[in-house]
Write an enzyme that holds these catalytic residues in place. Structure first.
Site, PDB file in Angstrom:
ATOM      1  N   LYS A   1       0.858  -1.196   0.000  1.00  0.00           N
ATOM      2  CA  LYS A   1       0.000   0.000   0.000  1.00  0.00           C
ATOM      3  C   LYS A   1       0.890   1.240   0.000  1.00  0.00           C
ATOM      4  O   LYS A   1       1.854   1.315   0.764  1.00  0.00           O
ATOM      5  CB  LYS A   1      -0.880   0.038   1.244  1.00  0.00           C
ATOM      6  CG  LYS A   1      -2.162  -0.738   1.098  1.00  0.00           C
ATOM      7  CD  LYS A   1      -3.077  -0.396   2.267  1.00  0.00           C
ATOM      8  CE  LYS A   1      -4.303  -1.272   2.275  1.00  0.00           C
ATOM      9  NZ  LYS A   1      -5.138  -1.032   3.468  1.00  0.00           N
TER      10      LYS A   1
ATOM     11  N   LYS B   1       1.588  -9.895   9.025  1.00  0.00           N
ATOM     12  CA  LYS B   1       1.132  -9.049   7.921  1.00  0.00           C
ATOM     13  C   LYS B   1       1.306  -9.767   6.584  1.00  0.00           C
ATOM     14  O   LYS B   1       0.419  -9.713   5.724  1.00  0.00           O
ATOM     15  CB  LYS B   1       1.870  -7.704   7.926  1.00  0.00           C
ATOM     16  CG  LYS B   1       1.407  -6.842   6.770  1.00  0.00           C
ATOM     17  CD  LYS B   1       1.425  -5.380   7.015  1.00  0.00           C
ATOM     18  CE  LYS B   1       0.739  -4.672   5.836  1.00  0.00           C
ATOM     19  NZ  LYS B   1       0.783  -3.237   5.921  1.00  0.00           N
TER      20      LYS B   1
ATOM     21  N   GLU C   1      -7.050  -6.066  -0.683  1.00  0.00           N
ATOM     22  CA  GLU C   1      -8.081  -5.760   0.312  1.00  0.00           C
ATOM     23  C   GLU C   1      -9.497  -5.956  -0.210  1.00  0.00           C
ATOM     24  O   GLU C   1     -10.362  -5.090  -0.087  1.00  0.00           O
ATOM     25  CB  GLU C   1      -7.890  -4.336   0.866  1.00  0.00           C
ATOM     26  CG  GLU C   1      -8.562  -4.182   2.231  1.00  0.00           C
ATOM     27  CD  GLU C   1      -8.192  -2.885   2.941  1.00  0.00           C
ATOM     28  OE1 GLU C   1      -6.988  -2.594   3.049  1.00  0.00           O
ATOM     29  OE2 GLU C   1      -9.110  -2.195   3.380  1.00  0.00           O
TER      30      GLU C   1
ATOM     31  N   ARG D   1      -7.845  -8.476   4.304  1.00  0.00           N
ATOM     32  CA  ARG D   1      -6.756  -7.517   4.572  1.00  0.00           C
ATOM     33  C   ARG D   1      -7.246  -6.330   5.412  1.00  0.00           C
ATOM     34  O   ARG D   1      -6.452  -5.693   6.110  1.00  0.00           O
ATOM     35  CB  ARG D   1      -6.137  -7.019   3.259  1.00  0.00           C
ATOM     36  CG  ARG D   1      -4.999  -6.063   3.514  1.00  0.00           C
ATOM     37  CD  ARG D   1      -4.135  -5.802   2.306  1.00  0.00           C
ATOM     38  NE  ARG D   1      -3.117  -4.817   2.645  1.00  0.00           N
ATOM     39  CZ  ARG D   1      -2.030  -4.587   1.952  1.00  0.00           C
ATOM     40  NH1 ARG D   1      -1.804  -5.277   0.857  1.00  0.00           N
ATOM     41  NH2 ARG D   1      -1.170  -3.664   2.332  1.00  0.00           N
TER      42      ARG D   1
ATOM     43  N   ASN E   1      -6.464  -2.873   9.364  1.00  0.00           N
ATOM     44  CA  ASN E   1      -6.879  -1.508   9.714  1.00  0.00           C
ATOM     45  C   ASN E   1      -7.512  -1.458  11.106  1.00  0.00           C
ATOM     46  O   ASN E   1      -8.197  -0.478  11.432  1.00  0.00           O
ATOM     47  CB  ASN E   1      -7.883  -0.972   8.679  1.00  0.00           C
ATOM     48  CG  ASN E   1      -7.245  -0.812   7.319  1.00  0.00           C
ATOM     49  OD1 ASN E   1      -6.096  -0.408   7.224  1.00  0.00           O
ATOM     50  ND2 ASN E   1      -7.974  -1.168   6.285  1.00  0.00           N
TER      51      ASN E   1
ATOM     52  N   HIS F   1      -7.867   1.762  13.043  1.00  0.00           N
ATOM     53  CA  HIS F   1      -7.504   2.857  12.142  1.00  0.00           C
ATOM     54  C   HIS F   1      -8.654   3.809  11.824  1.00  0.00           C
ATOM     55  O   HIS F   1      -8.408   4.923  11.383  1.00  0.00           O
ATOM     56  CB  HIS F   1      -6.944   2.314  10.828  1.00  0.00           C
ATOM     57  CG  HIS F   1      -5.520   1.837  10.954  1.00  0.00           C
ATOM     58  ND1 HIS F   1      -5.138   0.856  11.847  1.00  0.00           N
ATOM     59  CD2 HIS F   1      -4.384   2.214  10.313  1.00  0.00           C
ATOM     60  CE1 HIS F   1      -3.836   0.647  11.727  1.00  0.00           C
ATOM     61  NE2 HIS F   1      -3.356   1.455  10.816  1.00  0.00           N
TER      62      HIS F   1
HETATM   63  N1  GLY Z   1      -1.724  -0.740   6.870  1.00  0.00           N
HETATM   64  C1  GLY Z   1      -2.759  -1.595   6.454  1.00  0.00           C
HETATM   65  C2  GLY Z   1      -2.437  -2.402   5.260  1.00  0.00           C
HETATM   66  O1  GLY Z   1      -1.315  -2.404   4.799  1.00  0.00           O
HETATM   67  O2  GLY Z   1      -3.297  -3.055   4.724  1.00  0.00           O
END
Ligand code: GLY
Length: 342
Positions: free
Chosen positions: A136, A206, A216, A220, A224, A227
C-alpha cells in the site's frame, strides 16, 4: 552482529519478495536489490540520517520533513527530478525512512513511467511492522489521509532494527500503537520477544494476511484495526501544512481501545476482552483518551469519509470469530463510545 532474519512475502502468481530484519540489515541492502536496474533514486528525509549503498549508481532525493511530504506536489517534484536525472522505467526507487517515506516513495515508483521497481529501507518501527510491507502506498489530501494511492509491491524490504535505537521517543511510541494492534491479530505473545524477533513476527502476520488478500477485497481490512478512529483523529488535528497533531500509531492506539468499546457496546466482546484492549495499550505506555477539543460529531462524520467506508460506516471489530469487518449503522452508539473516552 546477530544473524539477520529473512522471510518472504509470497503473493499470488508466484510473486514473492524478501524482507530482511535485524540489527545492521541496512548494510545488506545491495544483497536484496532486484536484478536489472542500473540506477537507484534514493528518496529520504533530512531527519532520517540513514545512508545506504544499493550497490549501483545512485542519487539521493530529499523530500520535506514530516507528514507534509505525503502530498501530490511532492510526487510531482520528485518525478520531475527523476526525469531530469534520466531515471528510466528499468531503474529503481529506494525509499529510506519511516511510513511517510515508504508511502510516498512507493507511490512515486508506482506512477513514474507507469510503474518502476521500489525497495523499502524502513527505519521506523511503524514502517517496519506495517507501512513498508504489503504494497500500500499513497499520499494525503486535505480531506483525508491516504486518499490517493496504489497497491505497488516492493521488490524487497529491509528493516534495520538498529535504526530504532535512534528514533525520537515519540516516534518509537507511535510504532507501539501498531504493535498493540497486532496483539489482536494473532500476536498475543509479542511482548515476550526481543525487538528483531518482534518485528519479524509482525512482518509474518502481515505477510500472511497480504498473501491471502493482496488488494483488500476482504480479509486484509483487519490490518486496519484501530484505524477508523485513528485516521479521523489525524485528519481532525491536521494543520494547514498537512501536519497532524497526533502521530499515526498514537491514533491507532486510541482507535484500538475505541474499537474494543464499540465491539463491547454491540455485544460482540465481553468486559474482560474490552479490559484486555485497555491493558495492551497501557502496557505500551500509550494514551487512550480523545482530546476534548475534537467534537464528537466531527469525528463521526470523518468515519464515513474514511476510504474503508463502503455503504455506511465499516468498522473493523473484534468478536466471536476474531477481528473482522462489520457495518455499523448506529451513529448514536459510535458517538457515545467517543464520549466514554474523554
Ligand atoms: N496498513 C494496512 C495495510 O497495509 O493493509
Amino acid at each position: 552482529m546477530q544473524a539477520l532474519i529473512k522471510q518472504n512475502v509470497d503473493l499470488p502468481d508466484g510473486r514473492t519478495y524478501p524482507v530482511l530484519v535485524g540489527d545492521g540489515a541496512a548494510a545488506e541492502l545491495a544483497s536484496v536489490m532486484p536484478e536489472g536496474p542500473r540506477r537507484a533514486a534514493i528518496v529520504t528525509q533530512a531527519e532520517i540520517g540513514v545512508e545506504v549503498d544499493p550497490g549501483i549508481e545512485h542519487r539521493v532525493f530529499t523530500v520535506p520533513s514530516g507528514e507534509k511530504a505525503k502530498r501530490l506536489s511532492v510526487v510531482e517534484d520528485l518525478a520531475s527530478q527523476f526525469a531530469t536525472w534520466g531515471l528510466t522505467r528499468h531503474d529503481v526507487v529506494v525509499a529510506v525512512g519511516g511510513g511517510v517515506v515508504t508511502d510516498l516513495g512507493g507511490f512515486v515508483a508506482a506512477s513514474y513511467h507507469r510503474g518502476i521497481k521500489v525497495v523499502h529501507v524502513a527505519t521506523s518501527l511503524l514502517a517496519q511492522i506495517d507501512a513498508a510491507i504489503g504494497g500500500k502506498c499513497g499520499v494525503n489530501l486535505p480531506e483525508g489521509k491516504n486518499l490517493v494511492g496504489a497497491f505497488w509491491q516492493p521488490s524487497a524490504v529491509v528493516c534495520d532494527t538498529a535504526t530504532l535505537a535512534t528514533l525520537p521517543p515519540a516516534e518509537f511510541r507511535s510504532g507501539m500503537g501498531e504493535l498493540a494492534k497486532y496483539h489482536f491479530l494473532g500476536g498475543g505473545q509479542l511482548d515476550q520477544l526481543p525487538l528483531p524477533e518482534r518485528v519479524a513476527a509482525c512482518v509474518k502476520i502481515k505477510a500472511d494476511v497480504v498473501a491471502a488478500d493482496e488488494r483488500e477485497g476482504g480479509r486484509r481490512a483487519i490490518l486496519n484495526y484501530g484505524h477508523t478512529l485513528g485516521h479521523a483523529l489525524e485528519t481532525a488535528t491536521a494543520d494547514k501544512t498537512g501536519e497532524y497533531g497526533i502521530r499515526h500509531g498514537e491514533g491507532v492506539a486510541v482507535g484500538v481501545v475505541y474499537a474494543g468499546l464499540v465491539a463491547n457496546a454491540l455485544g460482540r466482546i465481553d468486559d474482560e476482552r474490552l479490559a484486555e484492549h485497555r491493558r495492551v495499550v497501557a502496557a505500551y505506555d500509550l494514551d487512550a483518551t480523545i482530546p476534548d477539543n475534537l467534537a464528537t460529531s466531527d469525528l463521526v462524520s470523518l468515519f464515513s469519509r474514511d476510504k474503508k467506508a463502503v455503504d455506511g460506516i465499516t468498522f473493523v471489530l473484534d468478536g466471536p470469530n476474531g477481528v473482522e469487518t462489520v457495518l455499523v449503522d448506529d451513529e448514536e452508539l459510535l458517538a457515545d463510545c467517543i464520549e466514554r473516552m474523554r
